[in-house]
Design an enzyme around this catalytic site. Sequence first.
Site, short mmCIF file in Angstrom:
data_model
loop_
_atom_site.label_atom_id
_atom_site.label_comp_id
_atom_site.label_asym_id
_atom_site.label_seq_id
_atom_site.Cartn_x
_atom_site.Cartn_y
_atom_site.Cartn_z
N GLU A 174 -7.78 5.53 1.15
CA GLU A 174 -6.56 4.74 0.95
C GLU A 174 -6.72 3.82 -0.25
O GLU A 174 -5.81 3.69 -1.09
CB GLU A 174 -6.27 3.92 2.20
CG GLU A 174 -5.08 2.99 2.07
CD GLU A 174 -5.11 1.87 3.09
OE1 GLU A 174 -4.48 0.83 2.83
OE2 GLU A 174 -5.77 2.03 4.14
N ASP A 182 -4.40 4.26 -3.55
CA ASP A 182 -3.55 3.17 -4.01
C ASP A 182 -3.62 3.03 -5.53
O ASP A 182 -2.59 2.87 -6.21
CB ASP A 182 -3.98 1.87 -3.33
CG ASP A 182 -3.19 0.66 -3.81
OD1 ASP A 182 -2.00 0.56 -3.45
OD2 ASP A 182 -3.76 -0.17 -4.54
N GLU A 202 -1.31 7.20 1.16
CA GLU A 202 -2.20 6.82 0.06
C GLU A 202 -3.56 7.49 0.21
O GLU A 202 -4.16 7.92 -0.79
CB GLU A 202 -2.36 5.30 0.02
CG GLU A 202 -1.12 4.57 -0.47
CD GLU A 202 -1.32 3.08 -0.60
OE1 GLU A 202 -0.72 2.47 -1.49
OE2 GLU A 202 -2.09 2.51 0.22
#
Length: 230
Positions: A45, A49, A121
């Site tokens: 994640e 991002d 993400e």
Amino acid sequence: MRGLEELESKIGIKFTEPSYLEQALTHASFANEQGGGHQSNERLEFLGDAVLELAVSELLYHRYPELSEGALTKRRAALVCEATLEQCARQLELGSYLRLGKGEELSGGRERPALLADALEALLGAIFLDQGLEAARDFVAQILGSRIEGEEELFFDYKTQLQEALQRYRNYSLKYNLLAADGPDHNKTFRVGVMINGQQVAVGVGRSKKEAEQAAAQQALTLVAEKHGL
């Protein structure tokens, strides 16, 4: 939980290392319950991002050569925010592929907005590691293309807009208070009040605390604009 091959078919990507995809769909609650040998999707994640912000920035830069830096920044914020990512995750039915711990499953984790946005993400991070930047960029264009082209309404960050509007004045304080969280864990409704200089000026309602904050900020922004002619 649905099969990984089904998700690969849906997104049009065949992973060279399926373990990346498996990790992207593994929530921390599942990894903690299973003990060693299972990594959660939190690190992916984090990576996803950064990849998302880069890919969206590049796509916007080429699509809107006439926009200023400030306008591009606002549009990017609307594209990478939790609300937009949650919508994209739901379109992929990503929640049905997640590996969740028993407690998270029972509390409605598959429908939780923040969890879905984080998983998307993580999936992007997995695509980047397995397939490279070009494939990751193509995936971003696939899931956000209609929004980048302006064919779908964007979610705009009213909290940031409210803060920017208030920055025109020297002395102000801005605070959000959680007023209530009602309903079962899998279907909660949140009420948040926004305070300006210690006075509550608006209340927002949403399915998550962040959504309720945005709703409150939107109402407050309207009041500030009416009062000061912004």
